[in-house]
Design a protein around this motif. Sequence first.
Motif, PDB file in Angstrom:
ATOM      1  N   ILE A  86      28.216  40.213  29.065  1.00  5.64           N
ATOM      2  CA  ILE A  86      29.327  40.677  28.240  1.00  5.64           C
ATOM      3  C   ILE A  86      29.524  39.789  27.019  1.00  5.64           C
ATOM      4  O   ILE A  86      29.687  40.272  25.907  1.00  5.64           O
ATOM      5  N   TYR A  87      29.496  38.473  27.247  1.00  4.35           N
ATOM      6  CA  TYR A  87      29.820  37.533  26.178  1.00  4.35           C
ATOM      7  C   TYR A  87      28.602  37.011  25.428  1.00  4.35           C
ATOM      8  O   TYR A  87      28.758  36.296  24.442  1.00  4.35           O
ATOM      9  N   GLY A  88      27.399  37.370  25.870  1.00  6.03           N
ATOM     10  CA  GLY A  88      26.199  37.024  25.136  1.00  6.03           C
ATOM     11  C   GLY A  88      25.628  35.638  25.375  1.00  6.03           C
ATOM     12  O   GLY A  88      24.508  35.368  25.005  1.00  6.03           O
ATOM     13  N   GLU A  89      26.365  34.755  25.938  1.00 11.10           N
ATOM     14  CA  GLU A  89      25.887  33.405  26.236  1.00 11.10           C
ATOM     15  C   GLU A  89      26.669  32.845  27.408  1.00 11.10           C
ATOM     16  O   GLU A  89      27.736  33.336  27.750  1.00 11.10           O
ATOM     17  N   ALA A  90      26.103  31.807  27.992  1.00 10.71           N
ATOM     18  CA  ALA A  90      26.771  31.160  29.127  1.00 10.71           C
ATOM     19  C   ALA A  90      27.933  30.311  28.622  1.00 10.71           C
ATOM     20  O   ALA A  90      27.824  29.655  27.589  1.00 10.71           O
ATOM     21  N   HIS A  91      29.035  30.357  29.309  1.00 12.55           N
ATOM     22  CA  HIS A  91      30.207  29.552  28.979  1.00 12.55           C
ATOM     23  C   HIS A  91      30.567  28.686  30.174  1.00 12.55           C
ATOM     24  O   HIS A  91      30.556  29.161  31.317  1.00 12.55           O
ATOM     25  N   GLU A  92      30.912  27.443  29.899  1.00 16.90           N
ATOM     26  CA  GLU A  92      31.287  26.528  30.964  1.00 16.90           C
ATOM     27  C   GLU A  92      32.475  27.096  31.740  1.00 16.90           C
ATOM     28  O   GLU A  92      33.426  27.611  31.162  1.00 16.90           O
ATOM     29  N   GLY A  93      32.392  27.017  33.047  1.00 12.99           N
ATOM     30  CA  GLY A  93      33.470  27.495  33.898  1.00 12.99           C
ATOM     31  C   GLY A  93      33.335  28.951  34.316  1.00 12.99           C
ATOM     32  O   GLY A  93      34.077  29.421  35.165  1.00 12.99           O
ATOM     33  N   LEU A  94      32.402  29.679  33.714  1.00  7.67           N
ATOM     34  CA  LEU A  94      32.223  31.086  34.077  1.00  7.67           C
ATOM     35  C   LEU A  94      30.984  31.308  34.933  1.00  7.67           C
ATOM     36  O   LEU A  94      30.695  32.443  35.305  1.00  7.67           O
ATOM     37  N   ASP A  95      30.279  30.225  35.262  1.00  7.57           N
ATOM     38  CA  ASP A  95      29.034  30.364  35.997  1.00  7.57           C
ATOM     39  C   ASP A  95      29.215  30.838  37.433  1.00  7.57           C
ATOM     40  O   ASP A  95      28.285  31.339  38.043  1.00  7.57           O
ATOM     41  N   SER A  96      30.406  30.725  37.981  1.00  6.49           N
ATOM     42  CA  SER A  96      30.637  31.197  39.356  1.00  6.49           C
ATOM     43  C   SER A  96      31.550  32.430  39.374  1.00  6.49           C
ATOM     44  O   SER A  96      32.231  32.699  40.347  1.00  6.49           O
ATOM     45  N   ILE A  97      31.521  33.186  38.273  1.00  5.25           N
ATOM     46  CA  ILE A  97      32.340  34.402  38.147  1.00  5.25           C
ATOM     47  C   ILE A  97      31.423  35.616  38.089  1.00  5.25           C
ATOM     48  O   ILE A  97      30.411  35.608  37.397  1.00  5.25           O
ATOM     49  N   PHE A  98      31.783  36.665  38.823  1.00  2.23           N
ATOM     50  CA  PHE A  98      31.123  37.955  38.716  1.00  2.23           C
ATOM     51  C   PHE A  98      32.182  38.968  38.305  1.00  2.23           C
ATOM     52  O   PHE A  98      33.197  39.131  38.981  1.00  2.23           O
ATOM     53  N   ILE A  99      31.959  39.643  37.199  1.00  5.45           N
ATOM     54  CA  ILE A  99      32.940  40.546  36.598  1.00  5.45           C
ATOM     55  C   ILE A  99      32.816  41.948  37.194  1.00  5.45           C
ATOM     56  O   ILE A  99      31.726  42.469  37.352  1.00  5.45           O
ATOM     57  N   ASN A 125      39.357  32.067  24.483  1.00  3.10           N
ATOM     58  CA  ASN A 125      38.960  30.687  24.760  1.00  3.10           C
ATOM     59  C   ASN A 125      38.101  30.544  26.020  1.00  3.10           C
ATOM     60  O   ASN A 125      37.805  29.438  26.447  1.00  3.10           O
ATOM     61  N   MET A 126      37.729  31.663  26.628  1.00  5.77           N
ATOM     62  CA  MET A 126      36.864  31.711  27.808  1.00  5.77           C
ATOM     63  C   MET A 126      37.424  30.946  29.006  1.00  5.77           C
ATOM     64  O   MET A 126      36.685  30.436  29.843  1.00  5.77           O
ATOM     65  N   THR A 127      38.733  30.891  29.115  1.00  5.34           N
ATOM     66  CA  THR A 127      39.354  30.284  30.290  1.00  5.34           C
ATOM     67  C   THR A 127      39.666  31.384  31.300  1.00  5.34           C
ATOM     68  O   THR A 127      39.727  32.562  30.955  1.00  5.34           O
ATOM     69  N   THR A 128      39.869  30.952  32.535  1.00  5.67           N
ATOM     70  CA  THR A 128      40.221  31.912  33.580  1.00  5.67           C
ATOM     71  C   THR A 128      41.548  31.523  34.200  1.00  5.67           C
ATOM     72  O   THR A 128      41.933  30.356  34.191  1.00  5.67           O
ATOM     73  N   HIS A 129      42.238  32.522  34.701  1.00  2.00           N
ATOM     74  CA  HIS A 129      43.409  32.254  35.532  1.00  2.00           C
ATOM     75  C   HIS A 129      43.433  33.260  36.676  1.00  2.00           C
ATOM     76  O   HIS A 129      42.977  34.397  36.531  1.00  2.00           O
ATOM     77  N   VAL A 130      43.932  32.821  37.800  1.00  2.00           N
ATOM     78  CA  VAL A 130      43.932  33.638  39.013  1.00  2.00           C
ATOM     79  C   VAL A 130      44.995  34.731  38.905  1.00  2.00           C
ATOM     80  O   VAL A 130      46.151  34.465  38.586  1.00  2.00           O
ATOM     81  N   LEU A 131      44.570  35.969  39.171  1.00  2.12           N
ATOM     82  CA  LEU A 131      45.489  37.111  39.194  1.00  2.12           C
ATOM     83  C   LEU A 131      45.928  37.475  40.605  1.00  2.12           C
ATOM     84  O   LEU A 131      47.046  37.949  40.801  1.00  2.12           O
ATOM     85  N   ALA A 132      45.025  37.305  41.565  1.00  2.00           N
ATOM     86  CA  ALA A 132      45.325  37.714  42.943  1.00  2.00           C
ATOM     87  C   ALA A 132      44.407  36.969  43.909  1.00  2.00           C
ATOM     88  O   ALA A 132      43.292  36.600  43.544  1.00  2.00           O
ATOM     89  N   PRO A 133      44.868  36.792  45.152  1.00  2.00           N
ATOM     90  CA  PRO A 133      44.036  36.101  46.142  1.00  2.00           C
ATOM     91  C   PRO A 133      42.890  36.952  46.677  1.00  2.00           C
ATOM     92  O   PRO A 133      41.941  36.425  47.248  1.00  2.00           O
ATOM     93  N   SER A 134      42.972  38.280  46.469  1.00  2.00           N
ATOM     94  CA  SER A 134      41.932  39.178  46.973  1.00  2.00           C
ATOM     95  C   SER A 134      41.856  40.414  46.087  1.00  2.00           C
ATOM     96  O   SER A 134      42.773  40.718  45.317  1.00  2.00           O
ATOM     97  N   PHE A 135      40.759  41.157  46.246  1.00  2.00           N
ATOM     98  CA  PHE A 135      40.600  42.388  45.479  1.00  2.00           C
ATOM     99  C   PHE A 135      41.663  43.412  45.867  1.00  2.00           C
ATOM    100  O   PHE A 135      42.229  44.079  45.001  1.00  2.00           O
ATOM    101  N   GLN A 136      41.928  43.548  47.153  1.00  2.00           N
ATOM    102  CA  GLN A 136      42.906  44.542  47.597  1.00  2.00           C
ATOM    103  C   GLN A 136      44.286  44.291  46.973  1.00  2.00           C
ATOM    104  O   GLN A 136      44.932  45.232  46.497  1.00  2.00           O
ATOM    105  N   VAL A 137      44.715  43.052  46.933  1.00  3.86           N
ATOM    106  CA  VAL A 137      46.002  42.724  46.307  1.00  3.86           C
ATOM    107  C   VAL A 137      45.943  43.063  44.824  1.00  3.86           C
ATOM    108  O   VAL A 137      46.860  43.676  44.273  1.00  3.86           O
TER     109      VAL A 137
END
Length: 147
Positions: A86-99, A125-137
Amino acid sequence: MAERPFGASALPTTRKMGLYDDLLSRKGTGTPFDKLAQLPAEQAPILSPKLALPQDYISFLLEIGSGELGAAAYMLYASLVEPEEIYGEAHEGLDSIFIFGDDFQGFNTGFRVNDWSVVEIDPSNMTTHVLAPSFQVFIRRKIAELI
């Protein structure tokens, strides 16, 4: 009395309850998830034998589906996407994320693999924040927002 076919059980058959039976019973009645298309079981996403996806996510794709939620409010992908796609290059902190989806405005949501929580990626800024503890929530909150 009617005869049963050979081998047929006298006991009524019951279907295993699904995580999303309550939503499935409402699908097609004007809900934000009416347009979602169920994924055939053989197309369910997998990462690797060592890394199993959360069952609540797989169940939603198989029972309810993927696609556009609401009127261009949220897109739930039929498969997982790596951030680089999606973003065209690797960004620090996103390596363990699957969209698995986006809000049509540049914000993507996905799984943080270390705990399978749902995170949102801020494209500014390519930062992440938690929205929910699980997909169902997460998905139930998203649907409630759109009703």
